[in-house]
Design a protein around this motif. Structure first.
Motif, mmCIF file in Angstrom:
data_model
loop_
_atom_site.group_PDB
_atom_site.id
_atom_site.type_symbol
_atom_site.label_atom_id
_atom_site.label_comp_id
_atom_site.label_asym_id
_atom_site.label_seq_id
_atom_site.Cartn_x
_atom_site.Cartn_y
_atom_site.Cartn_z
ATOM 1 N N GLU A 119 0.851 -1.183 0.000
ATOM 2 C CA GLU A 119 0.000 0.000 0.000
ATOM 3 C C GLU A 119 0.895 1.244 0.000
ATOM 4 O O GLU A 119 1.799 1.347 0.840
ATOM 5 C CB GLU A 119 -0.920 0.030 1.220
ATOM 6 N N ALA A 120 0.648 2.124 -0.942
ATOM 7 C CA ALA A 120 1.368 3.396 -1.007
ATOM 8 C C ALA A 120 0.411 4.510 -0.603
ATOM 9 O O ALA A 120 -0.629 4.696 -1.254
ATOM 10 C CB ALA A 120 1.919 3.630 -2.402
ATOM 11 N N ARG A 121 0.727 5.221 0.443
ATOM 12 C CA ARG A 121 -0.183 6.219 1.010
ATOM 13 C C ARG A 121 0.427 7.613 0.880
ATOM 14 O O ARG A 121 1.625 7.809 1.139
ATOM 15 C CB ARG A 121 -0.447 5.898 2.482
ATOM 16 N N THR A 122 -0.398 8.559 0.517
ATOM 17 C CA THR A 122 0.096 9.931 0.365
ATOM 18 C C THR A 122 -1.050 10.906 0.564
ATOM 19 O O THR A 122 -2.238 10.548 0.408
ATOM 20 C CB THR A 122 0.719 10.143 -1.024
ATOM 21 N N GLU A 123 -0.713 12.130 0.920
ATOM 22 C CA GLU A 123 -1.703 13.210 1.026
ATOM 23 C C GLU A 123 -1.724 13.920 -0.320
ATOM 24 O O GLU A 123 -0.890 14.785 -0.593
ATOM 25 C CB GLU A 123 -1.339 14.164 2.157
ATOM 26 N N PHE A 124 -2.676 13.536 -1.167
ATOM 27 C CA PHE A 124 -2.679 14.032 -2.540
ATOM 28 C C PHE A 124 -3.218 15.445 -2.661
ATOM 29 O O PHE A 124 -3.014 16.117 -3.678
ATOM 30 C CB PHE A 124 -3.494 13.082 -3.442
ATOM 31 N N THR A 125 -3.917 15.923 -1.632
ATOM 32 C CA THR A 125 -4.405 17.292 -1.596
ATOM 33 C C THR A 125 -4.541 17.686 -0.138
ATOM 34 O O THR A 125 -4.475 16.829 0.756
ATOM 35 C CB THR A 125 -5.754 17.432 -2.315
ATOM 36 N N ASP A 126 -4.694 18.939 0.131
ATOM 37 C CA ASP A 126 -4.750 19.407 1.511
ATOM 38 C C ASP A 126 -5.944 18.767 2.224
ATOM 39 O O ASP A 126 -7.099 19.062 1.924
ATOM 40 C CB ASP A 126 -4.874 20.930 1.535
ATOM 41 N N GLY A 127 -5.641 17.846 3.144
ATOM 42 C CA GLY A 127 -6.696 17.176 3.904
ATOM 43 C C GLY A 127 -7.243 15.928 3.245
ATOM 44 O O GLY A 127 -8.135 15.278 3.799
ATOM 45 N N GLY A 128 -6.719 15.544 2.084
ATOM 46 C CA GLY A 128 -7.196 14.353 1.389
ATOM 47 C C GLY A 128 -6.118 13.289 1.305
ATOM 48 O O GLY A 128 -4.995 13.575 0.878
ATOM 49 N N ALA A 129 -6.425 12.070 1.709
ATOM 50 C CA ALA A 129 -5.467 10.969 1.685
ATOM 51 C C ALA A 129 -5.811 10.017 0.554
ATOM 52 O O ALA A 129 -6.978 9.743 0.269
ATOM 53 C CB ALA A 129 -5.483 10.215 3.017
ATOM 54 N N ALA A 130 -4.769 9.529 -0.098
ATOM 55 C CA ALA A 130 -4.926 8.536 -1.165
ATOM 56 C C ALA A 130 -4.135 7.297 -0.793
ATOM 57 O O ALA A 130 -2.988 7.397 -0.331
ATOM 58 C CB ALA A 130 -4.449 9.097 -2.499
ATOM 59 N N ASN A 131 -4.727 6.145 -1.000
ATOM 60 C CA ASN A 131 -4.095 4.874 -0.666
ATOM 61 C C ASN A 131 -4.109 3.996 -1.915
ATOM 62 O O ASN A 131 -5.172 3.573 -2.368
ATOM 63 C CB ASN A 131 -4.866 4.202 0.470
ATOM 64 N N LEU A 132 -2.932 3.744 -2.485
ATOM 65 C CA LEU A 132 -2.812 2.929 -3.689
ATOM 66 C C LEU A 132 -2.447 1.497 -3.264
ATOM 67 O O LEU A 132 -1.369 1.264 -2.710
ATOM 68 C CB LEU A 132 -1.745 3.500 -4.615
ATOM 69 N N MET A 133 -3.348 0.544 -3.531
ATOM 70 C CA MET A 133 -3.203 -0.825 -3.045
ATOM 71 C C MET A 133 -3.070 -1.802 -4.203
ATOM 72 O O MET A 133 -3.729 -1.644 -5.236
ATOM 73 C CB MET A 133 -4.406 -1.211 -2.184
ATOM 74 N N THR A 134 -2.228 -2.807 -4.018
ATOM 75 C CA THR A 134 -2.137 -3.888 -4.996
ATOM 76 C C THR A 134 -3.261 -4.883 -4.749
ATOM 77 O O THR A 134 -3.714 -5.071 -3.611
ATOM 78 C CB THR A 134 -0.780 -4.602 -4.891
ATOM 79 N N LYS A 135 -3.691 -5.557 -5.827
ATOM 80 C CA LYS A 135 -4.783 -6.527 -5.715
ATOM 81 C C LYS A 135 -4.561 -7.665 -6.698
ATOM 82 O O LYS A 135 -4.322 -7.436 -7.883
ATOM 83 C CB LYS A 135 -6.125 -5.841 -6.003
ATOM 84 N N VAL A 136 -4.634 -8.890 -6.191
ATOM 85 C CA VAL A 136 -4.546 -10.077 -7.037
ATOM 86 C C VAL A 136 -5.772 -10.934 -6.772
ATOM 87 O O VAL A 136 -6.292 -10.955 -5.654
ATOM 88 C CB VAL A 136 -3.254 -10.883 -6.754
ATOM 89 N N PRO A 137 -6.293 -11.632 -7.779
ATOM 90 C CA PRO A 137 -7.450 -12.507 -7.554
ATOM 91 C C PRO A 137 -7.082 -13.676 -6.654
ATOM 92 O O PRO A 137 -5.966 -14.200 -6.717
ATOM 93 C CB PRO A 137 -7.823 -12.970 -8.967
#
Length: 342
Positions: free
Chosen positions: A282-300
């Motif tokens: 999971e890659a987590r970052t504050e993409f805007t002031d007060g907004g968090a984005a979480n980029l997650m890997t997914k496999v079936p």
């Protein structure tokens, strides 16, 4: 000397109708019982075949097809043999009607599953309806045209059912799209998107109550390495993350009292959520002031939560690099994404 009036001979259509309505006729018993009994047995067998296909056991589907051929073929020749013994004219015609109705019922039931369309009519009822329709039209025709009329009625019913089912599913899909667009419009925070060449959105969901909105991306690269692999980008509020008791962007990290190792790559925090059975980042970052984005890997995964594909050659540094492509969505962009993927 007067000649007594002669009783007119019944027409072929009348003879056929009387034959079908005769209580001693095996046709009546076959129409009443055969599709219900055989349809129920095939429905149960089809259920097990579907369960087997979920585990990539295609042999169950082959057994179902063979079983259907045995059931329909056996009933066909049994009824024909009975009618031949009763000196029925053209005894092969009526079994063809019932066999066609049974095969059509199975095909109509399989069609929605193959096309991912919702269709809830049980197989026994569908087979019974088609058999009754074919038998009724067969009884109305003459000996020369009754087979064509009966088969035509079954084909027409199948086309009608498929057409109505397709139309209703289209309407449901439109309603789901409208609901998703409305959910995206009502989302109280900004939504992050992945501006990364070679990756396209394939699904999206948003919940105002949960405070999260997610977009799933799949690679457009035909490489087998990414076949089945996807990235899920989740947007939420930094304030909501703080309310969970964890430091924002460091949820479950060892540095914050959790169990998973996390690394900082500039403004991105990469958490290694891997286990003994599968890899997950999971890659987590504050993409805007007060907004968090979480980029997650997914496999079936299968029913035992085991991965069905090999994890691609992606590590923590790669996840941090991918997260650099996260940006706030432009006005109206999330709604357009929702419409495009629906």
């Amino acid at each position: 000397m007067s000649t007594p009036p002669q009783t007119p001979e019944p027409s072929e259509s009348t003879k056929s109708t009387e034959s079908l309505k005769n209580a001693d006729s095996p046709k009546l018993w076959f129409v009443a019982l055969y599709p219900l009994v055989a349809g129920t047995a095939l429905m149960v067998a089809g259920f097990f075949a579907l369960m087997g296909m979920m585990y990539d056991e295609t042999g169950y589907a082959v057994l179902f097809v063979l079983g259907a051929l045995v059931v329909i073929g056996g009933a066909h020749f049994w009824l024909q043999w009975i009618l031949e013994g009763r000196d029925e004219p053209r005894p092969w015609q009526f079994p063809i009607v019932l066999s066609t109705a049974m095969a059509a019922g199975i095909s109509v039931t399989a069609f929605p599953m193959l096309m991912n369309v919702n269709f809830l009519v049980p197989l026994p009822l569908l087979c019974s309806g088609l058999c009754l329709l074919g038998a009724f039209v067969f009884s109305l025709g003459t000996e020369r045209n009754r087979l064509v009329l009966a088969l035509g009625s079954i084909l027409g019913a199948v086309l009608l059912i498929v057409g109505v089912t397709w139309w209703l599913d289209g309407r449901r899909q439109e309603e789901r799209t409208e609901e998703l667009v409305q959910d995206v419009a009502d989302f109280p925070h900004e939504i992050a998107v992945l501006d990364l060449p070679g990756w396209e959105p394939t699904s999206m969901w948003a919940s105002e109550d949960l405070g999260t909105a997610s977009i799933e991306y799949e690679s457009t690269d035909p490489s087998p390495e990414f076949d089945g692999f996807s990235l899920v980008l989740q947007s939420e509020s930094m304030e909501d993350l703080a309310e969970t008791g964890w430091t924002p962007l460091y949820s479950l990290c060892a540095s914050d009292g959790g169990d998973y190792p996390c690394e900082e790559h500039g403004d991105v925090v990469v958490a290694d959520m891997s286990s003994n059975t599968r890899e997950r980042f999971e890659a987590r970052t504050e993409f805007t002031d007060g907004g968090a984005a979480n980029l997650m890997t997914k496999v079936p995964t299968d029913a035992n939560d085991e991965p069905e594909i090999d994890f691609p050659d992606i590590d923590r540094a790669d996840m941090a690099e991918l997260a650099e492509s996260i940006r706030p969505a432009e006005p109206g962009e999330p709604g357009q994404v929702a419409e495009d993927i629906s």
